[in-house]
Structures are given as structure tokens and as C-alpha cells.
Design an enzyme around this catalytic site. Structure first.
Site, PDB file in Angstrom:
ATOM      1  N   ASP A 128       0.852  -1.183   0.000  1.00  0.00           N
ATOM      2  CA  ASP A 128       0.000   0.000   0.000  1.00  0.00           C
ATOM      3  C   ASP A 128       0.899   1.249   0.000  1.00  0.00           C
ATOM      4  OD1 ASP A 128      -3.086   0.804   0.636  1.00  0.00           O
ATOM      5  OD2 ASP A 128      -1.765   2.043   1.878  1.00  0.00           O
ATOM      6  N   HIS A 175      -7.127  -6.703  -0.805  1.00  0.00           N
ATOM      7  CA  HIS A 175      -6.116  -5.661  -0.619  1.00  0.00           C
ATOM      8  C   HIS A 175      -5.057  -5.990   0.427  1.00  0.00           C
ATOM      9  CE1 HIS A 175      -4.326  -1.696  -0.635  1.00  0.00           C
ATOM     10  NE2 HIS A 175      -4.518  -1.587   0.661  1.00  0.00           N
TER      11      HIS A 175
END
Length: 368
Positions: free
Chosen positions: A128, A343
Site C-alpha cells: 500500500d 487488498h
């Protein structure tokens, strides 16, 4: 980068694995923390193992704890694992000024950390926002970087991540067109594509999002850390408020979609940290996109170190397709996609991520 990310989003075939590589090493407790002075701040750092150095960089809203399932596997395989709470997170200092979170300060924290630990070069592995930071290290400090591992986060030059055609085309109204220009501030160009409620733009325009998240840290985090949600193909057909990534100013749903990534105990680790610091220091990373873009305007955007890219098949923002053009900027690149993964890859698919990471490290940076 966190709907769910309000109600639909939680976040996001490997080649042969090395047979002797452990999937998830025994135990997942983090090593003891110590404070390291670097770049004018005190940084909380966990260390384990000996051998070639690997620095693990968490994302938003994460912590060093994000890597708890990678640390023992890497250490047992013969690597020195260095895992900081990044600037503004956890027990690391959180300066008040927004500009204290620009890419110069963030990368300076990491070079100072290497200096303090007497490490000349390291492999930087980031997820991320930690991935964005990892890709910047060889651009700004090439002498300190042995290699880069991107987890979910692709390298997109000049801070154009949210202007990638995969995301723009999903957000544009039917019949609309958009042409990007790397010479123009990415935030300015994002305003041509997305609604003002798009989360990155909201972060630029006041503290409404900060206040909403601070009011309910546990709910915010549980809503973010989801899996088993929609796929990228399904996402593109959802209403504009979804494809525009409008994550805030909306109440949390009574029943969260998908499934929890974290156990209640794991969620409490994150909750306690963000209840203490608030979310503003972490959001300030986003508030430096324009400043970061200016820093890199005259810097060659070629990553000149060995690199591994591990994508998640169902990450609707950091999509695997966004890595298709990476080889033109990252010539020494190995790519993989983890199926049935959204994610939060380090926590969703630790075994698969560890095998890929250790297989690549063993080939490119064998243990001493």
C-alpha cells in the site's frame, strides 16, 4: 489506501515455489520494539534474524504489526528483518506539520534508520503506501537500495497512481474522455476525473475524513480490513459513488460486507494504536502528493535495482493490470498475481506471499 472501504471495498498464478521455504513460520508475535533516533524523530523498530537486510514498510492504515506473519519466516530463512512503525504511526513520533510527511522526510527516515543500524544497503518491501515509499527509495537514494518488493502497489511514475487508466476509465461518465499530463500536478488532474468526495481529494480539502475516522477507530478499521468482496470487473459496473472511491461522509453499514481480515484481538492492536495517535498523521502522507510530485519532476523514473511485484487478483484499486507497463520503468522485474486475494495481502495470504518473497530473495540476495 483504504466499499467496504465504505461498503464494497476492502482493499486487494505464481511460478513454482521453493519446496523448502516455510509458508508461515512458527509463531507470529512481533520481536521486541526499540526506539531508534533517525532524521530528527524517534522511530519504533522491530528486528529479527541476521543476514541480508530486508526492511518492511506498512501501508495505510497499518502498523509494523501488519508484517507479523512475514517476520518469522524471513528471519528463519536467514535474513535480517527490520520493521518500523513509519512516521506518524504507532509508537513512532508524529510531527504536527503537514509538510513533515513529504517523500523527502519519509525516505530520510529510512536512510537514517539504515545508518543507525549500520546497514549499507537493504531490500525494501512495501505494501500500500509502504509500496509507494519503497519504489521511491531507489529514485531518491539509489546507493542505499539493494532491491524492491512491491506488494499490491505498482510503480507508476510521477505519482500518477490514481490517474492510471484502469481507475480513470471506471470513474469517468459514459462518453467522457481524459488525457493525463505528468507535467501537471496529479491532484489538479484528479479533480478533472473524480468527484470532490473521492477520498484522496477529501484528504486535501479539510479534516472531515480525519474527524469521522477518529470518532470510531475500531469501526473505521474493521470497515477497512475486509475481504471476499467484489472483483475489479464487478466494481467497474457499480454506481459512480463507488467508482469515484467516495469512502467518507457516509455512515458505516449495519452489516459489513465480505469477511473480516483480522481477528478481534488483532483488530484491537490497530484500534489501540490509532485511538492514541488519531488518523491525521497518516492522512498527512496523502496531503503531500503535490509536493512529492514536484520533488520528482527532474528525476529519472527508472528503477535500477532487482524488483519483485506481487499483485492481488481482486484488489479493486491497486489492480494487477496496473503492472502491465511497469517493465518500461523497472527493467529487472519479476511479477506474480495471488488469486482469491483482495487488498490486505500480508494478512490475507501470508503463506503464498512468504513463498514468493523467499524464492525471489534466495535467487537474487541469497543468505550469507
Amino acid at each position: 489506501m483504504t466499499t467496504s472501504r465504505r461498503t464494497f471495498l476492502a482493499g486487494l498464478g505464481a511460478t513454482a515455489f521453493a519446496g523448502a521455504v516455510p509458508a508461515v513460520a512458527k509463531g507470529s508475535d512481533m520481536p521486541p520494539v526499540r526506539m531508534v533516533r533517525t532524521n530528527g524523530i524517534n522511530m519504533a523498530v522491530h528486528e529479527a534474524g541476521t543476514g541480508p537486510a530486508v526492511v518492511l514498510l506498512h501501508g495505510f492504515p497499518g502498523l509494523s504489526f501488519t508484517w507479523r506473519l512475514q517476520v518469522p519466516a524471513l528471519a528463519e530463512a536467514g535474513y535480517r528483518v527490520i520493521v518500523p512503525d513509519l512516521r506518524g504511526y504507532g509508537r513512532t513520533d508524529a510531527p504536527g506539520a503537514v509538510e513533515s510527511y513529504d517523500v523527502g522526510q519519509l525516505t530520510g527516515d529510512l536512510t537514517g534508520l539504515l545508518d543507525a543500524l549500520h546497514v549499507r544497503k537493504a531490500v525494501f518491501m512495501g505494501h500500500d503506501w509502504g509500496g509507494l515509499l519503497a519504489w521511491q527509495m531507489p529514485l531518491l537514494h539509489p546507493g542505499r537500495v539493494a532491491g524492491v518488493i512491491g506488494v499490491n502497489t505498482p510503480f507508476v511514475p510521477h505519482w500518477r497512481l490514481w490517474l492510471h487508466t484502469d481507475l480513470v476509465n471506471a470513474a469517468l461518465p459514459d462518453g467522457a474522455s481524459f488525457v493525463d499530463d505528468p507535467a501537471i500536478d496529479p491532484v489538479k488532474k484528479m479533480r478533472e476525473v473524480y468527484s470532490p468526495e473521492m477520498y484522496v481529494l477529501m484528504f486535501q480539502d479539510g479534516t472531515t475524513a480525519d474527524q469521522a475516522m477518529d470518532a470510531d477507530p475500531r469501526g473505521t478499521l474493521q470497515n477497512a480490513y475486509r475481504k471476499d468482496l467484489v472483483t475489479s470487473a464487478e466494481w467497474d459496473d457499480l454506481p459512480p459513488e463507488v467508482t469515484n472511491m467516495e469512502y467518507y461522509r457516509k455512515p458505516l453499514p449495519e452489516v459489513l460486507p465480505g469477511r473480516d481480515v483480522l481477528t478481534s484481538q488483532e483488530l484491537s492492536v490497530y484500534e489501540e494504536a490509532f485511538a492514541r495517535t488519531g488518523f491525521t498523521p497518516a492522512i498527512n502522507w496523502y496531503r503531500n502528493l503535490s509536493r512529492n510530485w514536484r520533488v520528482g519532476l527532474d528525476i529519472d523514473q527508472t528503477i535500477r535495482v532487482p524488483s519483485l511485484m506481487v499483485s492481488a487478483a481482486n484488489d479493486v484499486v491497486l489492480r494487477p493490470g496496473m503492472t502491465d507497463g511497469m517493465a518500461s520503468h523497472v527493467p529487472d522485474l519479476e511479477r506474480h498475481v495471488l488469486e482469491d486475494c483482495w487488498h490486505w495481502t500480508p494478512e490475507e495470504k501470508p503463506g503464498e506471499l512468504n513463498r514468493l518473497t523467499l524464492s525471489w530473495l534466495g535467487q537474487r540476495f541469497p543468505k550469507e
